[in-house]
Motif scaffolding. Structure first.
Motif, PDB file in Angstrom:
ATOM      1  N   LYS A 205     -41.220  98.207 109.229  1.00  0.00           N
ATOM      2  CA  LYS A 205     -40.555  99.126 108.319  1.00  0.00           C
ATOM      3  C   LYS A 205     -41.022  98.922 106.882  1.00  0.00           C
ATOM      4  O   LYS A 205     -41.171  99.874 106.123  1.00  0.00           O
ATOM      5  CB  LYS A 205     -39.041  98.921 108.411  1.00  0.00           C
ATOM      6  N   ARG A 206     -41.240  97.671 106.523  1.00  0.00           N
ATOM      7  CA  ARG A 206     -41.726  97.367 105.177  1.00  0.00           C
ATOM      8  C   ARG A 206     -42.331  95.968 105.163  1.00  0.00           C
ATOM      9  O   ARG A 206     -42.058  95.142 106.042  1.00  0.00           O
ATOM     10  CB  ARG A 206     -40.592  97.450 104.163  1.00  0.00           C
ATOM     11  N   ILE A 207     -43.154  95.722 104.146  1.00  0.00           N
ATOM     12  CA  ILE A 207     -43.727  94.396 103.910  1.00  0.00           C
ATOM     13  C   ILE A 207     -43.421  94.017 102.472  1.00  0.00           C
ATOM     14  O   ILE A 207     -43.716  94.774 101.543  1.00  0.00           O
ATOM     15  CB  ILE A 207     -45.246  94.377 104.155  1.00  0.00           C
ATOM     16  N   VAL A 208     -42.804  92.851 102.295  1.00  0.00           N
ATOM     17  CA  VAL A 208     -42.511  92.346 100.961  1.00  0.00           C
ATOM     18  C   VAL A 208     -43.525  91.249 100.650  1.00  0.00           C
ATOM     19  O   VAL A 208     -43.621  90.246 101.362  1.00  0.00           O
ATOM     20  CB  VAL A 208     -41.072  91.808 100.863  1.00  0.00           C
ATOM     21  N   TRP A 209     -44.279  91.468  99.587  1.00  0.00           N
ATOM     22  CA  TRP A 209     -45.304  90.528  99.149  1.00  0.00           C
ATOM     23  C   TRP A 209     -44.759  89.677  97.999  1.00  0.00           C
ATOM     24  O   TRP A 209     -44.440  90.199  96.924  1.00  0.00           O
ATOM     25  CB  TRP A 209     -46.549  91.278  98.675  1.00  0.00           C
ATOM     26  N   ASP A 210     -44.622  88.384  98.228  1.00  0.00           N
ATOM     27  CA  ASP A 210     -44.276  87.428  97.176  1.00  0.00           C
ATOM     28  C   ASP A 210     -45.602  86.949  96.592  1.00  0.00           C
ATOM     29  O   ASP A 210     -46.370  86.228  97.254  1.00  0.00           O
ATOM     30  CB  ASP A 210     -43.480  86.271  97.774  1.00  0.00           C
ATOM     31  N   MET A 211     -45.890  87.341  95.352  1.00  0.00           N
ATOM     32  CA  MET A 211     -47.215  87.122  94.777  1.00  0.00           C
ATOM     33  C   MET A 211     -47.434  85.698  94.267  1.00  0.00           C
ATOM     34  O   MET A 211     -48.535  85.360  93.823  1.00  0.00           O
ATOM     35  CB  MET A 211     -47.460  88.125  93.650  1.00  0.00           C
ATOM     36  N   GLY A 212     -46.421  84.845  94.321  1.00  0.00           N
ATOM     37  CA  GLY A 212     -46.591  83.455  93.928  1.00  0.00           C
ATOM     38  C   GLY A 212     -46.387  83.189  92.457  1.00  0.00           C
ATOM     39  O   GLY A 212     -46.394  82.023  92.021  1.00  0.00           O
ATOM     40  N   ASP A 213     -46.210  84.250  91.673  1.00  0.00           N
ATOM     41  CA  ASP A 213     -45.992  84.081  90.228  1.00  0.00           C
ATOM     42  C   ASP A 213     -44.572  84.463  89.832  1.00  0.00           C
ATOM     43  O   ASP A 213     -44.282  84.682  88.653  1.00  0.00           O
ATOM     44  CB  ASP A 213     -47.000  84.920  89.437  1.00  0.00           C
ATOM     45  N   GLY A 214     -43.698  84.571  90.819  1.00  0.00           N
ATOM     46  CA  GLY A 214     -42.318  84.955  90.547  1.00  0.00           C
ATOM     47  C   GLY A 214     -42.054  86.435  90.710  1.00  0.00           C
ATOM     48  O   GLY A 214     -40.916  86.881  90.538  1.00  0.00           O
ATOM     49  N   THR A 215     -43.075  87.217  91.062  1.00  0.00           N
ATOM     50  CA  THR A 215     -42.898  88.653  91.264  1.00  0.00           C
ATOM     51  C   THR A 215     -43.063  88.995  92.743  1.00  0.00           C
ATOM     52  O   THR A 215     -43.725  88.270  93.498  1.00  0.00           O
ATOM     53  CB  THR A 215     -43.911  89.481  90.450  1.00  0.00           C
ATOM     54  N   THR A 216     -42.428  90.099  93.159  1.00  0.00           N
ATOM     55  CA  THR A 216     -42.578  90.598  94.515  1.00  0.00           C
ATOM     56  C   THR A 216     -42.954  92.072  94.479  1.00  0.00           C
ATOM     57  O   THR A 216     -42.612  92.791  93.533  1.00  0.00           O
ATOM     58  CB  THR A 216     -41.287  90.427  95.337  1.00  0.00           C
ATOM     59  N   HIS A 255     -49.812  81.082  95.703  1.00  0.00           N
ATOM     60  CA  HIS A 255     -49.503  81.120  97.137  1.00  0.00           C
ATOM     61  C   HIS A 255     -48.841  82.466  97.429  1.00  0.00           C
ATOM     62  O   HIS A 255     -47.689  82.703  97.050  1.00  0.00           O
ATOM     63  CB  HIS A 255     -48.578  79.966  97.509  1.00  0.00           C
ATOM     64  N   VAL A 256     -49.548  83.360  98.087  1.00  0.00           N
ATOM     65  CA  VAL A 256     -49.068  84.718  98.354  1.00  0.00           C
ATOM     66  C   VAL A 256     -48.503  84.782  99.769  1.00  0.00           C
ATOM     67  O   VAL A 256     -49.205  84.469 100.740  1.00  0.00           O
ATOM     68  CB  VAL A 256     -50.204  85.753  98.198  1.00  0.00           C
ATOM     69  N   THR A 257     -47.235  85.180  99.890  1.00  0.00           N
ATOM     70  CA  THR A 257     -46.575  85.278 101.190  1.00  0.00           C
ATOM     71  C   THR A 257     -46.203  86.734 101.459  1.00  0.00           C
ATOM     72  O   THR A 257     -45.568  87.382 100.617  1.00  0.00           O
ATOM     73  CB  THR A 257     -45.304  84.421 101.237  1.00  0.00           C
ATOM     74  N   ASP A 290     -53.744  81.780  99.848  1.00  0.00           N
ATOM     75  CA  ASP A 290     -53.825  81.329  98.463  1.00  0.00           C
ATOM     76  C   ASP A 290     -54.986  82.036  97.778  1.00  0.00           C
ATOM     77  O   ASP A 290     -56.085  82.145  98.344  1.00  0.00           O
ATOM     78  CB  ASP A 290     -54.045  79.809  98.392  1.00  0.00           C
ATOM     79  N   ILE A 291     -54.756  82.523  96.558  1.00  0.00           N
ATOM     80  CA  ILE A 291     -55.816  83.183  95.806  1.00  0.00           C
ATOM     81  C   ILE A 291     -55.915  82.600  94.399  1.00  0.00           C
ATOM     82  O   ILE A 291     -54.939  82.087  93.855  1.00  0.00           O
ATOM     83  CB  ILE A 291     -55.609  84.709  95.726  1.00  0.00           C
ATOM     84  N   ASN A 292     -57.087  82.692  93.826  1.00  0.00           N
ATOM     85  CA  ASN A 292     -57.376  82.155  92.521  1.00  0.00           C
ATOM     86  C   ASN A 292     -57.476  83.298  91.500  1.00  0.00           C
ATOM     87  O   ASN A 292     -58.266  84.228  91.690  1.00  0.00           O
ATOM     88  CB  ASN A 292     -58.706  81.378  92.578  1.00  0.00           C
ATOM     89  N   ILE A 293     -56.680  83.227  90.454  1.00  0.00           N
ATOM     90  CA  ILE A 293     -56.709  84.228  89.395  1.00  0.00           C
ATOM     91  C   ILE A 293     -57.070  83.520  88.084  1.00  0.00           C
ATOM     92  O   ILE A 293     -56.360  82.603  87.648  1.00  0.00           O
ATOM     93  CB  ILE A 293     -55.350  84.954  89.234  1.00  0.00           C
ATOM     94  N   ALA A 294     -58.174  83.924  87.500  1.00  0.00           N
ATOM     95  CA  ALA A 294     -58.668  83.279  86.287  1.00  0.00           C
ATOM     96  C   ALA A 294     -58.426  84.164  85.063  1.00  0.00           C
ATOM     97  O   ALA A 294     -58.207  85.360  85.191  1.00  0.00           O
ATOM     98  CB  ALA A 294     -60.162  82.966  86.428  1.00  0.00           C
ATOM     99  N   GLU A 295     -58.484  83.536  83.917  1.00  0.00           N
ATOM    100  CA  GLU A 295     -58.327  84.266  82.659  1.00  0.00           C
ATOM    101  C   GLU A 295     -59.705  84.428  82.029  1.00  0.00           C
ATOM    102  O   GLU A 295     -60.487  83.464  81.955  1.00  0.00           O
ATOM    103  CB  GLU A 295     -57.405  83.501  81.714  1.00  0.00           C
ATOM    104  N   VAL A 296     -60.034  85.623  81.610  1.00  0.00           N
ATOM    105  CA  VAL A 296     -61.326  85.888  81.005  1.00  0.00           C
ATOM    106  C   VAL A 296     -61.399  85.219  79.641  1.00  0.00           C
ATOM    107  O   VAL A 296     -60.489  85.374  78.805  1.00  0.00           O
ATOM    108  CB  VAL A 296     -61.581  87.401  80.866  1.00  0.00           C
ATOM    109  N   GLN A 297     -62.457  84.459  79.417  1.00  0.00           N
ATOM    110  CA  GLN A 297     -62.656  83.783  78.140  1.00  0.00           C
ATOM    111  C   GLN A 297     -63.535  84.668  77.248  1.00  0.00           C
ATOM    112  O   GLN A 297     -64.630  85.061  77.637  1.00  0.00           O
ATOM    113  CB  GLN A 297     -63.343  82.423  78.359  1.00  0.00           C
ATOM    114  N   VAL A 298     -63.033  84.975  76.087  1.00  0.00           N
ATOM    115  CA  VAL A 298     -63.765  85.831  75.149  1.00  0.00           C
ATOM    116  C   VAL A 298     -64.506  84.955  74.157  1.00  0.00           C
ATOM    117  O   VAL A 298     -63.930  84.093  73.494  1.00  0.00           O
ATOM    118  CB  VAL A 298     -62.815  86.780  74.404  1.00  0.00           C
ATOM    119  N   LEU A 299     -65.824  85.158  74.086  1.00  0.00           N
ATOM    120  CA  LEU A 299     -66.643  84.390  73.161  1.00  0.00           C
ATOM    121  C   LEU A 299     -66.912  85.170  71.894  1.00  0.00           C
ATOM    122  O   LEU A 299     -67.267  86.353  71.929  1.00  0.00           O
ATOM    123  CB  LEU A 299     -67.989  84.050  73.830  1.00  0.00           C
TER     124      LEU A 299
END
Length: 300
Positions: A205-216, A255-257, A290-299
């Motif tokens: 009926k539905r899928i709830v994704w817990d994105m691991g950063d406190g959001t769903t 950690h994405v569930t 588990d997924i890796n999310i990086a922050e873009v570094q601006v030079l």
């Protein structure tokens, strides 16, 4: 339509009255083609009802008369042993011989509340059983047994960025699941007891994704598979964006569930003219990556 149903009720009353009168007289010859005959004793009363095995209120069957499109649940069925039993060779023996089990008759009410009619009974149904039916057979319990026979799995998680790869803060994240009978449905199974067979069909009926950063994120579809040509577009039905990198999380990954809620609709296979018993169960299954999310570094 209502006049025809009222006529049916009247006709049924005459038949029931005739049957009652016959019971007080000598036992009639059995009629194996319809299952009508004098019944010596009641073996089983099946209480109609709607089953549930957890889940939120909207995962359970809607109560009759409260906006549900399903027919209202009728009252109890009765199963009786035919007395006398049909003669040897009758088709209702299903190839068995007298003495090998016995023939029983079931009579169930029909769901006709939509027309304002109650007490309408369905035609007798005959069946052979090796042993007397159990004292109680609850169709909702058979539905649970059918559910237990199914292989229902958590989502087959597909996500971009892929596990082992690296995503970027602010870039679209697409989530979806591979659709199969085990991971999304439909998935069906049946269970039988006391001459009753219940078939249950499960679908996510539905899928709830817990994105691991406190959001769903709640998705009511299987999601759309990502393709390279989509570029930086957002998923049309199941996606999100991260606002922070995963570097502060254990292992440096989110950690994405993904948790699926399965809606299981069941019905008694011998329902007649839209009547009979039906209901819903709910089940949940999950999976994680588990997924890796990086922050873009601006030079500068």
């Amino acid at each position: 339509m209502l006049s025809r149903q009222l006529a049916a009720v009247a006709g049924l009353a005459l038949v029931m009255g005739a049957t009652t009168a016959t019971t007080a007289a000598a036992a009639p010859d059995p009629k194996p083609t319809t299952g009508v005959g004098e019944c010596a004793f009641v073996e089983i009363c099946v209480g109609a009802g709607v089953g549930s095995s957890g889940g939120s209120d909207d995962d359970k069957a809607a109560a009759p008369g409260k906006g549900s499109s399903k027919p209202s649940v009728p009252g109890p069925c009765t199963v009786t042993k035919m007395d006398p039993q049909p003669p040897a060779g009758s088709t209702v023996w299903e190839g068995h011989s007298p003495g090998e089990g016995a023939i029983y008759t079931r009579i169930c009410p029909l769901a006709a509340a939509a027309a304002g009619i109650t007490g309408l009974m369905g035609p007798p149904q005959t069946f052979w059983a090796a042993a007397p039916p159990a004292a109680v057979v609850d169709p909702a319990q058979l539905a649970q047994q059918a559910l237990d026979k199914m292989t229902l799995l958590g989502p087959d998680i597909q996500i971009t960025p892929k596990p082992g790869g690296k995503g970027v803060v602010g870039m679209p994240v697409w989530m979806w699941t591979t659709e199969s009978a085990e991971t999304y449905g439909p998935n069906s199974a049946s269970a039988s007891a006391g001459g009753i067979t219940v078939t249950a069909t499960a679908k996510v009926k539905r899928i709830v994704w817990d994105m691991g950063d406190g959001t769903t994120v709640t998705c009511t579809t299987a999601g759309t598979p990502y393709k390279a040509e989509f570029g930086k577009k957002d998923s049309p039905d199941c996606g999100t964006r991260y606002s922070d990198p995963s570097s502060t999380e254990p292992g440096g990954r989110y950690h994405v569930t993904a948790t699926s809620t399965w809606q299981v609709d069941w019905q008694v296979d011998w329902q007649v003219n839209g009547g009979g018993e039906s209901g819903q169960l709910a089940a949940t299954r999950n999976n994680a990556v588990d997924i890796n999310i990086a922050e873009v570094q601006v030079l500068n």
